[in-house]
Design a protein around this motif. Structure first.
Motif, PDB file in Angstrom:
ATOM      1  N   ALA A 456      34.611  41.703  29.780  1.00 55.42           N
ATOM      2  CA  ALA A 456      35.854  41.391  30.499  1.00 55.42           C
ATOM      3  C   ALA A 456      35.834  39.893  30.937  1.00 55.42           C
ATOM      4  O   ALA A 456      36.850  39.400  31.603  1.00 55.42           O
ATOM      5  CB  ALA A 456      35.962  42.246  31.796  1.00 55.42           C
ATOM      6  N   HIS A 457      34.592  39.380  31.154  1.00 53.68           N
ATOM      7  CA  HIS A 457      34.568  37.770  31.268  1.00 53.68           C
ATOM      8  C   HIS A 457      34.512  36.976  30.153  1.00 53.68           C
ATOM      9  O   HIS A 457      34.579  35.960  30.380  1.00 53.68           O
ATOM     10  CB  HIS A 457      33.271  37.738  32.167  1.00 53.68           C
ATOM     11  CG  HIS A 457      32.999  38.253  33.390  1.00 53.68           C
ATOM     12  ND1 HIS A 457      33.483  37.952  34.434  1.00 53.68           N
ATOM     13  CD2 HIS A 457      32.557  39.550  33.768  1.00 53.68           C
ATOM     14  CE1 HIS A 457      33.362  38.817  35.432  1.00 53.68           C
ATOM     15  NE2 HIS A 457      32.663  39.632  35.114  1.00 53.68           N
ATOM     16  N   SER A 458      34.811  37.670  28.919  1.00 50.86           N
ATOM     17  CA  SER A 458      34.561  36.608  27.661  1.00 50.86           C
ATOM     18  C   SER A 458      36.087  35.995  27.503  1.00 50.86           C
ATOM     19  O   SER A 458      37.105  36.413  27.777  1.00 50.86           O
ATOM     20  CB  SER A 458      34.277  37.666  26.491  1.00 50.86           C
ATOM     21  OG  SER A 458      35.352  38.452  26.467  1.00 50.86           O
ATOM     22  N   ALA A 459      35.769  35.070  26.812  1.00 51.44           N
ATOM     23  CA  ALA A 459      37.331  34.081  26.307  1.00 51.44           C
ATOM     24  C   ALA A 459      38.175  35.082  25.625  1.00 51.44           C
ATOM     25  O   ALA A 459      39.241  34.800  26.015  1.00 51.44           O
ATOM     26  CB  ALA A 459      36.664  33.068  25.361  1.00 51.44           C
ATOM     27  N   PRO A 460      37.742  35.992  24.847  1.00 51.69           N
ATOM     28  CA  PRO A 460      38.928  36.795  23.815  1.00 51.69           C
ATOM     29  C   PRO A 460      39.640  37.751  24.907  1.00 51.69           C
ATOM     30  O   PRO A 460      40.739  37.890  24.716  1.00 51.69           O
ATOM     31  CB  PRO A 460      37.938  37.518  22.873  1.00 51.69           C
ATOM     32  CG  PRO A 460      36.802  36.672  22.678  1.00 51.69           C
ATOM     33  CD  PRO A 460      36.318  36.260  23.904  1.00 51.69           C
ATOM     34  N   TRP A 461      38.622  38.403  25.898  1.00 53.13           N
ATOM     35  CA  TRP A 461      39.265  39.170  26.830  1.00 53.13           C
ATOM     36  C   TRP A 461      40.285  38.388  27.811  1.00 53.13           C
ATOM     37  O   TRP A 461      41.452  38.871  28.050  1.00 53.13           O
ATOM     38  CB  TRP A 461      38.138  39.785  27.693  1.00 53.13           C
ATOM     39  CG  TRP A 461      38.836  40.959  28.752  1.00 53.13           C
ATOM     40  CD1 TRP A 461      39.385  40.728  29.767  1.00 53.13           C
ATOM     41  CD2 TRP A 461      38.759  42.400  28.350  1.00 53.13           C
ATOM     42  NE1 TRP A 461      39.643  42.095  30.299  1.00 53.13           N
ATOM     43  CE2 TRP A 461      39.264  43.116  29.508  1.00 53.13           C
ATOM     44  CE3 TRP A 461      38.131  43.104  27.318  1.00 53.13           C
ATOM     45  CZ2 TRP A 461      39.314  44.299  29.604  1.00 53.13           C
ATOM     46  CZ3 TRP A 461      38.232  44.593  27.477  1.00 53.13           C
ATOM     47  CH2 TRP A 461      38.843  45.050  28.605  1.00 53.13           C
ATOM     48  N   ARG A 462      39.853  37.296  28.082  1.00 53.35           N
ATOM     49  CA  ARG A 462      40.844  36.477  28.871  1.00 53.35           C
ATOM     50  C   ARG A 462      42.099  36.004  28.225  1.00 53.35           C
ATOM     51  O   ARG A 462      43.107  36.039  28.798  1.00 53.35           O
ATOM     52  CB  ARG A 462      40.099  35.312  29.588  1.00 53.35           C
ATOM     53  CG  ARG A 462      39.015  35.329  30.506  1.00 53.35           C
ATOM     54  CD  ARG A 462      38.768  34.381  31.186  1.00 53.35           C
ATOM     55  NE  ARG A 462      38.354  33.052  30.324  1.00 53.35           N
ATOM     56  CZ  ARG A 462      37.269  32.806  29.892  1.00 53.35           C
ATOM     57  NH1 ARG A 462      36.066  33.659  30.123  1.00 53.35           N
ATOM     58  NH2 ARG A 462      36.978  31.578  29.032  1.00 53.35           N
ATOM     59  N   ARG A 463      42.058  35.719  26.877  1.00 55.38           N
ATOM     60  CA  ARG A 463      43.124  35.309  26.187  1.00 55.38           C
ATOM     61  C   ARG A 463      44.060  36.571  25.976  1.00 55.38           C
ATOM     62  O   ARG A 463      45.113  36.568  26.155  1.00 55.38           O
ATOM     63  CB  ARG A 463      42.712  35.057  24.844  1.00 55.38           C
ATOM     64  CG  ARG A 463      42.207  33.271  24.766  1.00 55.38           C
ATOM     65  CD  ARG A 463      42.142  32.997  23.508  1.00 55.38           C
ATOM     66  NE  ARG A 463      41.321  33.633  22.566  1.00 55.38           N
ATOM     67  CZ  ARG A 463      40.071  33.187  22.428  1.00 55.38           C
ATOM     68  NH1 ARG A 463      39.399  32.119  23.081  1.00 55.38           N
ATOM     69  NH2 ARG A 463      39.163  33.873  21.542  1.00 55.38           N
ATOM     70  N   GLN A 464      43.485  37.760  25.667  1.00 59.82           N
ATOM     71  CA  GLN A 464      44.255  39.095  25.390  1.00 59.82           C
ATOM     72  C   GLN A 464      44.985  39.329  26.848  1.00 59.82           C
ATOM     73  O   GLN A 464      46.127  39.911  26.926  1.00 59.82           O
ATOM     74  CB  GLN A 464      43.270  40.007  24.990  1.00 59.82           C
ATOM     75  CG  GLN A 464      43.947  41.433  24.815  1.00 59.82           C
ATOM     76  CD  GLN A 464      43.096  42.512  24.200  1.00 59.82           C
ATOM     77  OE1 GLN A 464      42.759  42.625  22.859  1.00 59.82           O
ATOM     78  NE2 GLN A 464      42.356  43.154  25.092  1.00 59.82           N
ATOM     79  N   GLN A 465      44.174  39.069  28.103  1.00 58.19           N
ATOM     80  CA  GLN A 465      45.069  39.580  29.223  1.00 58.19           C
ATOM     81  C   GLN A 465      46.096  38.508  29.439  1.00 58.19           C
ATOM     82  O   GLN A 465      47.166  39.022  29.965  1.00 58.19           O
ATOM     83  CB  GLN A 465      44.065  39.290  30.363  1.00 58.19           C
ATOM     84  CG  GLN A 465      42.726  40.333  30.417  1.00 58.19           C
ATOM     85  CD  GLN A 465      43.396  41.874  30.506  1.00 58.19           C
ATOM     86  OE1 GLN A 465      43.379  42.495  29.596  1.00 58.19           O
ATOM     87  NE2 GLN A 465      43.798  42.164  31.549  1.00 58.19           N
ATOM     88  N   LEU A 466      46.018  37.157  29.164  1.00 53.94           N
ATOM     89  CA  LEU A 466      47.026  36.325  29.153  1.00 53.94           C
ATOM     90  C   LEU A 466      48.385  36.683  28.255  1.00 53.94           C
ATOM     91  O   LEU A 466      49.338  36.682  28.621  1.00 53.94           O
ATOM     92  CB  LEU A 466      46.534  34.954  28.802  1.00 53.94           C
ATOM     93  CG  LEU A 466      47.450  33.794  29.130  1.00 53.94           C
ATOM     94  CD1 LEU A 466      48.158  33.737  30.479  1.00 53.94           C
ATOM     95  CD2 LEU A 466      47.020  32.510  28.640  1.00 53.94           C
ATOM     96  N   GLN A 467      47.994  37.149  27.076  1.00 52.01           N
ATOM     97  CA  GLN A 467      48.989  37.448  26.099  1.00 52.01           C
ATOM     98  C   GLN A 467      49.823  38.660  26.676  1.00 52.01           C
ATOM     99  O   GLN A 467      50.870  38.588  26.554  1.00 52.01           O
ATOM    100  CB  GLN A 467      48.498  37.735  24.549  1.00 52.01           C
ATOM    101  CG  GLN A 467      47.896  36.298  24.242  1.00 52.01           C
ATOM    102  CD  GLN A 467      47.071  36.916  22.911  1.00 52.01           C
ATOM    103  OE1 GLN A 467      46.762  37.944  22.465  1.00 52.01           O
ATOM    104  NE2 GLN A 467      46.536  35.579  22.239  1.00 52.01           N
ATOM    105  N   GLN A 468      49.028  39.566  27.308  1.00 53.13           N
ATOM    106  CA  GLN A 468      49.624  40.771  27.770  1.00 53.13           C
ATOM    107  C   GLN A 468      50.597  40.392  28.986  1.00 53.13           C
ATOM    108  O   GLN A 468      51.885  40.803  29.005  1.00 53.13           O
ATOM    109  CB  GLN A 468      48.714  41.673  28.161  1.00 53.13           C
ATOM    110  CG  GLN A 468      47.960  42.300  26.845  1.00 53.13           C
ATOM    111  CD  GLN A 468      46.828  42.964  27.294  1.00 53.13           C
ATOM    112  OE1 GLN A 468      46.393  43.413  28.787  1.00 53.13           O
ATOM    113  NE2 GLN A 468      46.023  44.077  26.362  1.00 53.13           N
TER     114      GLN A 468
END
Length: 478
Positions: A456-468
């Motif tokens: 949940a701290h990873s860059a892909p997770w952060r991007r996914q959260q932002l997109q959502q």
């Protein structure tokens, strides 16, 4: 070339240093590292030698009296650093006495300048730009630092010890030069650079006829060597310097199928290349056959490299190969590589440990479903544990089912990181419940599965959260 590079023997006499502050102390440390004895005229009264060893302090004499009247008798050089207005008259005095002088950042008053230095003991490289650009000299030094073996000085010292005995045994200069070329470029030199100086000494002693050795004739058994090299996860820039050196020295390279073409390009052009790995669903030659190839190559006097993806000792069966080599009496060494798990962590910003959240890491392999079924998943349910699964794409459903059945939360963050550090790397992140679907989102392996809250701290997770979040606002706006 305005300045001729020369090397001063600092054991021939004292160096006079005039100045103060960090500039003078930097010169002081450099001179001491070269074995100099120093007369230091401190221009600000602060001659503190804190931080120096007792032996170094014993070679520094803090001079009294006016620095302008510095005693240059017997000195082999004068150096001014932070000396202010005293530098010019002192430089003139030194030139009148024939004493070499360097005034820091003042070419007009200097008869020599300091180069950037690469220090490898008996091997020293000096880089100069005529005093025009010290920054450029430092950059060149950095390049040379990455290329020059750390133990090249040990090799020079070994040759220095044997130079006189071999001169007596090989009177002809051209043949003697060829002898030392063979030593430097062959297994003896490689042994020294790998830290096996004792073995190198024994190989030199075993040469019965040095002239025949120089001509290329084998007068004694030529000892081969096997180096297990970690190729890392795929990016050739992540190869260690030691790995590059092994690839350039190799006579034959036995490589895994997962080693990238860019890394294979780093192999010496005339070295033999033998593929020995296997991909999922395709048969390989088998570990016993690989062991036999390595042993036969070494016994034939070759420098062999076993090139493995990632690290040789992380699910690379390097331990089995080392055991086989040891049992056969074959000389070997191991060069570590960056494991794919660490490559994924760095590229996609996955902190495998995280204070208060992830205190432990478990690395495991699940090449096939039967491998995953054999894992004791009950030992991996701690939510403060990060689980890194190698070769887990095919077994992803079994991995998920095993963890869920053992009690791991279906909402545990997970990531599938494919072809890490390569240009076509991909990542898919989500929850443990969706692990097989995440594997389907990446276009083939090899891939690493990372399971735990750290995802949940990873860059892909952060991007996914932002997109959502953006999608939610867009829907609300409509």
């Amino acid at each position: 070339m305005r300045f001729l590079p020369v090397f001063l023997d600092l054991a021939a006499g004292p160096v006079v240093l005039v100045g103060a502050g960090e500039m003078a102390r930097a010169k002081l440390r450099l001179l001491l590292s070269a074995g100099a004895t120093i007369r230091w005229y401190v221009t600000d009264g602060d001659g503190d030698l804190a931080g120096l060893s007792e032996a170094d302090r014993a070679r520094v004499t803090s001079m009294t009296g006016e620095p302008a009247e510095a005693d240059l008798s017997g000195a082999i050089a004068l150096m001014c650093a932070g000396a202010g207005d005293l530098a010019a008259p002192l430089a003139a005095k030194a030139r009148a006495l024939g004493v070499p002088v360097n005034v820091m950042d003042e070419l007009a008053h200097s008869t020599f300048i300091f180069p950037a230095i690469v220090d490898r003991g008996d091997v020293v490289v000096a880089i100069g730009t005529g005093g025009s650009s010290p920054v450029v000299a430092r950059r060149v030094r950095e390049m040379i630092e990455t290329l020059l073996p750390a133990r090249i000085g040990d090799l020079a010292a070994l040759i220095g010890r044997w130079r006189s005995p071999m001169k007596a045994r090989i009177p002809e200069f051209p043949l003697r030069r060829r002898f030392w070329e063979r030593v430097v470029d062959g297994p003896i030199g490689a042994a020294v650079l790998e830290g096996r100086s004792d073995a190198a000494e024994e190989q030199l002693k075993a040469i019965v006829d040095p002239s025949a050795y120089a001509r290329g004739s084998v007068s004694a058994h030529t000892e081969g060597h096997v180096t297990l090299v970690g190729a890392g996860p795929g990016d050739p820039d992540l190869l260690t310097i030691k790995a590059l050196r092994a690839l350039q020295d190799a006579d034959v390279v036995f490589y895994d199928e997962l080693v990238s073409p860019e890394i294979l390009d780093r192999i010496r052009r005339d070295a033999a290349r033998v593929p020995v790995g296997r991909r999922i669903g395709k048969p390989g030659i088998g570990q016993d056959a690989i062991n036999t190839l390595l042993i036969e190559a070494a016994q034939a006097g070759q420098r062999a490299v076993r090139l493995k993806g990632g690290d040789p000792f992380v699910f690379g069966r390097g331990g089995e190969e080392v055991e086989a080599l040891r049992d056969a009496g074959v000389s070997y060494s191991v060069v570590p590589g960056i494991s794919a798990g660490f490559g994924a962590a760095a590229q996609f910003e996955v902190p495998l440990t995280y204070r208060h959240e992830a205190l432990r890491i478990t690395f495991l392999t699940a090449h096939k479903a039967v491998d995953a079924e054999a894992v004791d998943w009950s030992a991996l349910t701690d939510e403060k544990m990060t689980v890194v699964v190698y070769m887990g794409m095919t077994a992803a459903p079994t991995v998920r089912d095993g963890l869920l059945k053992a009690g791991r939360s279906p909402q545990t963050p997970v990531g599938v990181f494919a072809r890490v550090t390569r240009p076509d790397a991909q990542a898919a992140v989500g929850t443990l419940a969706d692990l097989p679907a995440l594997v389907a989102q990446v276009d083939g392996g090899p891939a690493i599965l990372v399971i735990g809250d750290v995802v949940a701290h990873s860059a892909p997770w952060r991007r996914q959260q932002l997109q959502q979040l953006v999608s939610t606002y867009q829907v609300a706006a409509e």
